[in-house]
Design a protein around this motif. Sequence first.
Motif, mmCIF file in Angstrom:
data_model
loop_
_atom_site.group_PDB
_atom_site.id
_atom_site.type_symbol
_atom_site.label_atom_id
_atom_site.label_comp_id
_atom_site.label_asym_id
_atom_site.label_seq_id
_atom_site.Cartn_x
_atom_site.Cartn_y
_atom_site.Cartn_z
ATOM 1 N N SER A 74 0.888 -1.231 -0.104
ATOM 2 C CA SER A 74 0.106 0.019 0.138
ATOM 3 C C SER A 74 0.877 1.287 0.096
ATOM 4 O O SER A 74 2.079 1.293 -0.093
ATOM 5 C CB SER A 74 -0.863 -0.046 1.472
ATOM 6 O OG SER A 74 -1.784 1.007 1.111
ATOM 7 N N GLY A 110 -0.578 -0.211 -7.834
ATOM 8 C CA GLY A 110 -1.758 0.209 -8.220
ATOM 9 C C GLY A 110 -1.841 1.953 -8.254
ATOM 10 O O GLY A 110 -0.678 2.313 -7.960
ATOM 11 N N THR A 151 -4.910 11.484 -10.628
ATOM 12 C CA THR A 151 -4.309 9.972 -10.513
ATOM 13 C C THR A 151 -2.934 9.965 -10.995
ATOM 14 O O THR A 151 -2.619 10.224 -12.046
ATOM 15 C CB THR A 151 -5.531 9.403 -11.241
ATOM 16 O OG1 THR A 151 -6.735 9.529 -10.841
ATOM 17 C CG2 THR A 151 -5.065 7.810 -11.339
ATOM 18 N N THR A 185 -7.136 7.771 -2.538
ATOM 19 C CA THR A 185 -7.732 6.238 -2.899
ATOM 20 C C THR A 185 -6.581 5.506 -3.141
ATOM 21 O O THR A 185 -5.743 5.801 -4.170
ATOM 22 C CB THR A 185 -8.587 6.605 -3.992
ATOM 23 O OG1 THR A 185 -9.809 7.236 -3.527
ATOM 24 C CG2 THR A 185 -9.063 5.056 -4.184
ATOM 25 N N ASN A 187 -5.728 1.260 -3.471
ATOM 26 C CA ASN A 187 -6.392 -0.084 -3.440
ATOM 27 C C ASN A 187 -7.752 -0.034 -3.146
ATOM 28 O O ASN A 187 -8.344 -0.847 -2.634
ATOM 29 C CB ASN A 187 -5.758 -1.010 -2.464
ATOM 30 C CG ASN A 187 -4.187 -1.607 -2.544
ATOM 31 O OD1 ASN A 187 -3.893 -1.734 -3.679
ATOM 32 N ND2 ASN A 187 -3.365 -1.460 -1.497
ATOM 33 N N SER A 188 -8.488 0.777 -4.007
ATOM 34 C CA SER A 188 -9.869 0.896 -4.078
ATOM 35 C C SER A 188 -10.275 1.463 -2.668
ATOM 36 O O SER A 188 -11.528 1.408 -2.476
ATOM 37 C CB SER A 188 -10.627 -0.280 -4.393
ATOM 38 O OG SER A 188 -10.336 -0.808 -5.634
ATOM 39 N N GLU A 189 -9.461 1.634 -1.681
ATOM 40 C CA GLU A 189 -10.011 2.280 -0.511
ATOM 41 C C GLU A 189 -10.000 3.846 -0.480
ATOM 42 O O GLU A 189 -8.786 4.176 -0.642
ATOM 43 C CB GLU A 189 -9.258 1.577 0.695
ATOM 44 C CG GLU A 189 -9.628 0.035 1.061
ATOM 45 C CD GLU A 189 -8.966 -0.337 1.947
ATOM 46 O OE1 GLU A 189 -8.727 0.407 2.859
ATOM 47 O OE2 GLU A 189 -8.765 -1.679 2.164
ATOM 48 N N VAL A 190 -10.773 4.501 0.123
ATOM 49 C CA VAL A 190 -10.940 5.774 -0.008
ATOM 50 C C VAL A 190 -10.617 6.454 1.486
ATOM 51 O O VAL A 190 -11.510 6.036 2.309
ATOM 52 C CB VAL A 190 -12.383 6.589 -0.535
ATOM 53 C CG1 VAL A 190 -12.140 8.217 -0.346
ATOM 54 C CG2 VAL A 190 -12.472 6.084 -1.920
#
Length: 349
Positions: A74, A110, A151, A185, A187-190
């Motif tokens: 992460s 990611g 991004t 954001t 790993n798709s976690e906000v």
Amino acid sequence: MKQQPSGSQWPSTGERAEAPKIAIGPTVTAERSGLSRRALLLMTGVTFAGAALVDMLAAPTTAHADAGDDTRPSVRISSVLFATSFNLDGTLRTELDFPNVLDVDAGFAGPVALTWDPRAFDVAESIIIVFADGRPRAEVTGDQSGPGALTLSLPSGATRILLQARPLLRYPADLVDDLAATQVTVNSEVTQLPLRTQAAAAWGAELYVSWFAYEDRYLPALVEVRSVGPHPTPSGLTVELRVPRPTLGELEPDPSADSSRLDRAGAKPGISIVVDPMPAGASWQTTFELPEDAAEQEPSKPGLTVVPTAALVFTEVVAGDARDTALYSSAPVTASGSSLSDFASEQKA
């Protein structure tokens, strides 16, 4: 003789803020660093700063995920900038964060996405990447899909991300309603960074002084304080005028300023004038009688050995609600520190 008033900014200083804990999933902690608004007590401007540059450019000593439900590689927020503002009516003070340094776990592949309030921070598309294996630092460009959105796809082996951002909530653009918190954001976690608010009664003031060159020194000809609101200036606001002893003996304050007092015995001789509370848009002035031959002398450029100063001082109790106008002090010097050319020339802030 009166001149247009001019003011100068006090140098900016501050103190390191206590680091809060910010988490992205189970793995992230962050350090917040910046400068306290308490510096206003010393009439200093507020600036915002992140981690030390030498620390930011160095690769992190460790990059791993803590034990938890999700052990995927992460990204950890290690330092943030913070900005402070008031809402439009000055009844609420808000402090919000933006990450300027992120550490990357080994194997993370990611994208990293950020959203922020574009009224609060200006973020460059250019981003610096640090590698752990000694490779030269790389500069990459993030994808800005719109205002306040970016991004970033990381190159292989990246261990640290340095975002180039600066706060925008500077006076007079420091009154803003409904600020949005920064989000990261991974790993798709906000994760939403803290947005801290508290009740306030925001006020602000600007100090202007017209300095008159006389022989080998400068005399204050006019002192003006302007209230910029949105709330009235507080009780106890005081103009402290510090001048060399020979100058002090020549100054005769406006007789109508009955709250003024002369301090000829102190180590720093000067005049203190208490300014009554003023609503937004109001101003206060006092003038000083210049020597009788002042209007007849030729323009001069005094060689300053002691620089006279004027400053607005106020208590710590009201400092937290003071807007950072950067005009809480004045001296007869230019921004570079040299004396003004002469009393007939345009005054420089």
